[in-house]
Design a protein around this motif. Structure first.
Motif, PDB file in Angstrom:
ATOM      1  N   LYS A 134       0.844  -1.296   0.225  1.00  0.00           N
ATOM      2  CA  LYS A 134      -0.097  -0.168  -0.050  1.00  0.00           C
ATOM      3  C   LYS A 134       0.833   1.265   0.039  1.00  0.00           C
ATOM      4  O   LYS A 134       0.447   2.535  -0.012  1.00  0.00           O
ATOM      5  N   LEU A 135       2.070   1.036  -0.002  1.00  0.00           N
ATOM      6  CA  LEU A 135       2.981   2.203   0.285  1.00  0.00           C
ATOM      7  C   LEU A 135       3.426   2.494  -1.382  1.00  0.00           C
ATOM      8  O   LEU A 135       3.695   1.755  -2.163  1.00  0.00           O
ATOM      9  N   PRO A 136       3.609   4.088  -1.618  1.00  0.00           N
ATOM     10  CA  PRO A 136       4.212   4.332  -2.943  1.00  0.00           C
ATOM     11  C   PRO A 136       5.392   3.729  -3.312  1.00  0.00           C
ATOM     12  O   PRO A 136       6.375   3.707  -2.190  1.00  0.00           O
ATOM     13  N   ALA A 137       5.764   3.571  -4.323  1.00  0.00           N
ATOM     14  CA  ALA A 137       7.169   2.955  -4.687  1.00  0.00           C
ATOM     15  C   ALA A 137       7.807   3.841  -5.549  1.00  0.00           C
ATOM     16  O   ALA A 137       7.078   4.793  -6.340  1.00  0.00           O
ATOM     17  N   THR A 138       9.162   3.982  -5.844  1.00  0.00           N
ATOM     18  CA  THR A 138       9.759   4.812  -6.634  1.00  0.00           C
ATOM     19  C   THR A 138      10.300   3.794  -8.004  1.00  0.00           C
ATOM     20  O   THR A 138      11.159   2.800  -7.575  1.00  0.00           O
ATOM     21  N   PRO A 139      10.054   4.432  -8.919  1.00  0.00           N
ATOM     22  CA  PRO A 139      10.600   3.574 -10.335  1.00  0.00           C
ATOM     23  C   PRO A 139      12.036   3.367 -10.358  1.00  0.00           C
ATOM     24  O   PRO A 139      12.773   4.409 -10.085  1.00  0.00           O
ATOM     25  N   GLY A 140      12.384   2.057 -10.310  1.00  0.00           N
ATOM     26  CA  GLY A 140      13.857   1.778 -10.374  1.00  0.00           C
ATOM     27  C   GLY A 140      14.658   1.973  -9.128  1.00  0.00           C
ATOM     28  O   GLY A 140      15.773   1.887  -9.503  1.00  0.00           O
ATOM     29  N   VAL A 141      14.011   2.203  -8.050  1.00  0.00           N
ATOM     30  CA  VAL A 141      14.697   2.816  -6.648  1.00  0.00           C
ATOM     31  C   VAL A 141      14.322   1.655  -5.766  1.00  0.00           C
ATOM     32  O   VAL A 141      12.955   1.988  -5.410  1.00  0.00           O
ATOM     33  N   ARG A 142      15.154   1.341  -4.916  1.00  0.00           N
ATOM     34  CA  ARG A 142      14.493   0.311  -3.617  1.00  0.00           C
ATOM     35  C   ARG A 142      14.670   1.411  -2.572  1.00  0.00           C
ATOM     36  O   ARG A 142      15.704   1.961  -2.309  1.00  0.00           O
ATOM     37  N   ASP A 143      13.595   1.894  -2.128  1.00  0.00           N
ATOM     38  CA  ASP A 143      13.331   3.233  -1.039  1.00  0.00           C
ATOM     39  C   ASP A 143      13.730   2.166   0.262  1.00  0.00           C
ATOM     40  O   ASP A 143      13.236   1.007   0.331  1.00  0.00           O
ATOM     41  N   PRO A 185       9.251  -0.344  22.412  1.00  0.00           N
ATOM     42  CA  PRO A 185      10.069   0.767  21.879  1.00  0.00           C
ATOM     43  C   PRO A 185       9.618   2.148  22.304  1.00  0.00           C
ATOM     44  O   PRO A 185       8.446   2.335  22.590  1.00  0.00           O
ATOM     45  N   LEU A 186      10.474   2.893  22.707  1.00  0.00           N
ATOM     46  CA  LEU A 186      10.477   4.416  22.902  1.00  0.00           C
ATOM     47  C   LEU A 186      11.329   5.018  22.099  1.00  0.00           C
ATOM     48  O   LEU A 186      12.178   4.594  21.468  1.00  0.00           O
ATOM     49  N   ASN A 187      10.777   6.540  21.975  1.00  0.00           N
ATOM     50  CA  ASN A 187      11.468   7.610  21.311  1.00  0.00           C
ATOM     51  C   ASN A 187      12.066   7.077  19.816  1.00  0.00           C
ATOM     52  O   ASN A 187      13.102   6.991  19.214  1.00  0.00           O
ATOM     53  N   VAL A 188      11.013   6.252  19.219  1.00  0.00           N
ATOM     54  CA  VAL A 188      11.251   5.794  17.813  1.00  0.00           C
ATOM     55  C   VAL A 188      11.566   7.050  16.704  1.00  0.00           C
ATOM     56  O   VAL A 188      10.598   8.003  16.897  1.00  0.00           O
ATOM     57  N   ARG A 189      12.453   7.062  16.000  1.00  0.00           N
ATOM     58  CA  ARG A 189      12.567   8.081  14.907  1.00  0.00           C
ATOM     59  C   ARG A 189      13.211   7.807  13.830  1.00  0.00           C
ATOM     60  O   ARG A 189      13.829   6.514  13.779  1.00  0.00           O
ATOM     61  N   VAL A 190      13.320   8.252  12.673  1.00  0.00           N
ATOM     62  CA  VAL A 190      14.024   7.984  11.366  1.00  0.00           C
ATOM     63  C   VAL A 190      15.307   8.419  11.527  1.00  0.00           C
ATOM     64  O   VAL A 190      15.695   9.404  11.679  1.00  0.00           O
ATOM     65  N   GLN A 191      16.543   7.411  11.590  1.00  0.00           N
ATOM     66  CA  GLN A 191      17.602   7.821  11.719  1.00  0.00           C
ATOM     67  C   GLN A 191      18.207   8.330  10.308  1.00  0.00           C
ATOM     68  O   GLN A 191      18.771   9.224  10.382  1.00  0.00           O
ATOM     69  N   THR A 192      17.795   7.555   9.178  1.00  0.00           N
ATOM     70  CA  THR A 192      18.105   8.221   7.776  1.00  0.00           C
ATOM     71  C   THR A 192      17.353   7.329   6.948  1.00  0.00           C
ATOM     72  O   THR A 192      16.709   6.138   7.297  1.00  0.00           O
ATOM     73  N   GLY A 193      17.208   7.764   5.700  1.00  0.00           N
ATOM     74  CA  GLY A 193      16.460   7.012   4.568  1.00  0.00           C
ATOM     75  C   GLY A 193      16.398   7.652   3.145  1.00  0.00           C
ATOM     76  O   GLY A 193      17.401   8.477   3.003  1.00  0.00           O
ATOM     77  N   THR A 194      15.917   7.013   2.204  1.00  0.00           N
ATOM     78  CA  THR A 194      15.759   7.782   0.968  1.00  0.00           C
ATOM     79  C   THR A 194      14.887   8.842   0.664  1.00  0.00           C
ATOM     80  O   THR A 194      14.874   9.287  -0.263  1.00  0.00           O
ATOM     81  N   GLY A 195      14.120   9.026   1.565  1.00  0.00           N
ATOM     82  CA  GLY A 195      13.263  10.065   1.610  1.00  0.00           C
ATOM     83  C   GLY A 195      11.862   9.824   1.325  1.00  0.00           C
ATOM     84  O   GLY A 195      10.959  10.608   0.906  1.00  0.00           O
ATOM     85  N   ASN A 196      11.395   8.739   1.143  1.00  0.00           N
ATOM     86  CA  ASN A 196      10.059   8.143   0.897  1.00  0.00           C
ATOM     87  C   ASN A 196       9.174   8.440   2.205  1.00  0.00           C
ATOM     88  O   ASN A 196       9.218   7.459   3.265  1.00  0.00           O
ATOM     89  N   LYS A 197       8.406   9.419   2.525  1.00  0.00           N
ATOM     90  CA  LYS A 197       7.852   9.822   3.618  1.00  0.00           C
ATOM     91  C   LYS A 197       6.813   8.749   3.986  1.00  0.00           C
ATOM     92  O   LYS A 197       6.667   8.530   5.304  1.00  0.00           O
ATOM     93  N   ALA A 198       6.165   8.045   3.271  1.00  0.00           N
ATOM     94  CA  ALA A 198       5.143   7.192   3.469  1.00  0.00           C
ATOM     95  C   ALA A 198       5.748   5.973   4.065  1.00  0.00           C
ATOM     96  O   ALA A 198       5.174   5.426   5.092  1.00  0.00           O
ATOM     97  N   LEU A 199       6.941   5.526   3.837  1.00  0.00           N
ATOM     98  CA  LEU A 199       7.731   4.412   4.088  1.00  0.00           C
ATOM     99  C   LEU A 199       8.242   4.662   5.572  1.00  0.00           C
ATOM    100  O   LEU A 199       8.146   4.140   6.571  1.00  0.00           O
TER     101      LEU A 199
END
Length: 366
Positions: free
Chosen positions: A177-186, A200-214
């Motif tokens: 159900k998440l949007p995908a990027t053509p040709g790129v594994r997010d 789990p506490l203090n859950v946060r995004v450490q780093t990523g490809t920028g897919n906000k929905a993911l």
């Protein structure tokens, strides 16, 4: 026509626990990032967004570590790179250079005689950017990331100390159900702590490809997970989304390339072509095609195979030639000259449960 279709899993596979102990390996090794230089077309610079970087590899640091590769290509009216070829075919320890260009996009304007040179830069694992190290761990082209890389990724805390926390319940996003990027594994690397009960506490995004929905779905999945080990800090876990399929550029009409008069339609193969999808393009879900010409000896052997056309890169042409050369036709009195076959490499994302690397091609008639 011979058509090859590779079926594989739509949903991302369950990621491995990123802190598993691995061999540290020789100190001279480092993370190799292949950086694209300026793109030039028709003698001038091509203006647009930065092109996709190839996936990283593990390389050896030293005086000969700065390898380079030059690709030549055109750009179609939609801004898609086509007719991608390598300037030379010497061995390069990264099969993602041409596929990464095929996954890039330029402004919607046809250009010709384009070129770009990629140069390898090898950094110690202890100094490499964290995002590049995580990207490598998600798609490890050269084997598992050494422990120095994981030490660089892991945030300060005690999550990596023995006994390491184990998942009692690992939640996952609904990847389909998440949007995908053509040709790129997010991907999204999620950092978190746990309380004494393993919540789990203090859950946060450490780093990523920028897919906000993911990113959002991954944070929610970690929040819903539970672990052993009591109160911990500095834990992390990656989630990733498979690329959106990139359809091949349009294929020429059948009449554009005609077989010789001695070639019969509906050829009988005593040994069928071995159908294989180019692995580096399957990884990015990029489809392609090729038109090949070949001769068949009276005893059935295939020879003089050549590529008449291939898109979006000549890698599909080379793969098609290998496939045709692996076949053997039924014996005939005179053989055949100038036979032409069209080969389609099609990814079928609707086939669930197939393994990306091991799924078998499907053969259909034209």
């Amino acid at each position: 026509m011979v058509a090859a279709a590779l079926a594989f899993l739509v949903l991302a596979a369950a990621p491995p626990v990123p802190h598993s102990p691995v061999s540290t390996g020789p100190a001279e090794r480092g993370l190799a990032t292949w950086m694209p230089g300026e793109v030039r077309c028709d003698g001038g610079a091509a203006v647009g967004k930065p092109i996709r970087r190839p996936l990283g590899t593990i390389g050896w640091r030293g005086s000969n570590s700065r390898q380079s590769v030059t690709l030549r290509f055109d750009i179609d009216g939609s801004g898609r790179p086509i007719s991608i070829t390598r300037e030379d075919l010497r061995y390069v320890p990264n099969d993602d250079i041409a596929p990464s260009l095929a996954a890039s996009r330029f402004p919607a304007k046809a250009r010709s005689a384009c070129s770009v040179t990629y140069t390898a830069q090898i950094e110690p694992f202890a100094a490499a950017p964290v995002a590049d190290l995580v990207s490598y761990s998600v798609t490890p082209l050269s084997g598992r990331l050494p422990q120095q890389g994981w030490d660089r990724i892991q945030e300060a805390g005690n999550c990596g100390q023995a006994p390491r926390p184990q998942p009692l319940m690992r939640a996952y996003p609904d990847f389909d159900k998440l949007p995908a990027t053509p040709g790129v594994r997010d991907w999204s690397m999620i950092a978190y702590d746990t309380d004494a009960s393993g919540k789990p506490l203090n859950v946060r995004v450490q780093t990523g490809t920028g897919n906000k929905a993911l990113d959002q779905a991954s944070v929610k999945a970690v929040q819903e997970s539970r672990f052993t080990g009591g109160a911990r800090t500095g834990c992390s876990y990656p989630y990733w989304r498979a690329p959106e399929v990139m359809a091949a550029p349009p294929m020429p009409d059948k009449n554009a390339f005609k077989s010789g008069e001695t070639c019969s339609t509906g050829r009988e193969w005593t040994t069928a072509p071995v159908l294989r999808f180019p692995a580096a393009y399957n990884r990015r879900r990029i489809e392609g095609w090729a038109v090949v010409r070949y001769d068949v000896a009276p005893w059935g052997a295939v020879g003089n195979a050549s590529v008449l056309a291939a898109e979006p890169s000549d890698d599909f042409g080379r793969q098609a030639v290998q496939m045709i050369q692996s076949a053997k036709a039924a014996a005939s009195q005179e053989g055949s000259n100038g036979c032409v076959d069209r080969v389609r490499f099609v990814i079928k994302p609707d086939v669930a449960g197939a393994d990306t690397d091991n799924a078998q091609p499907i053969v259909t008639g034209d």
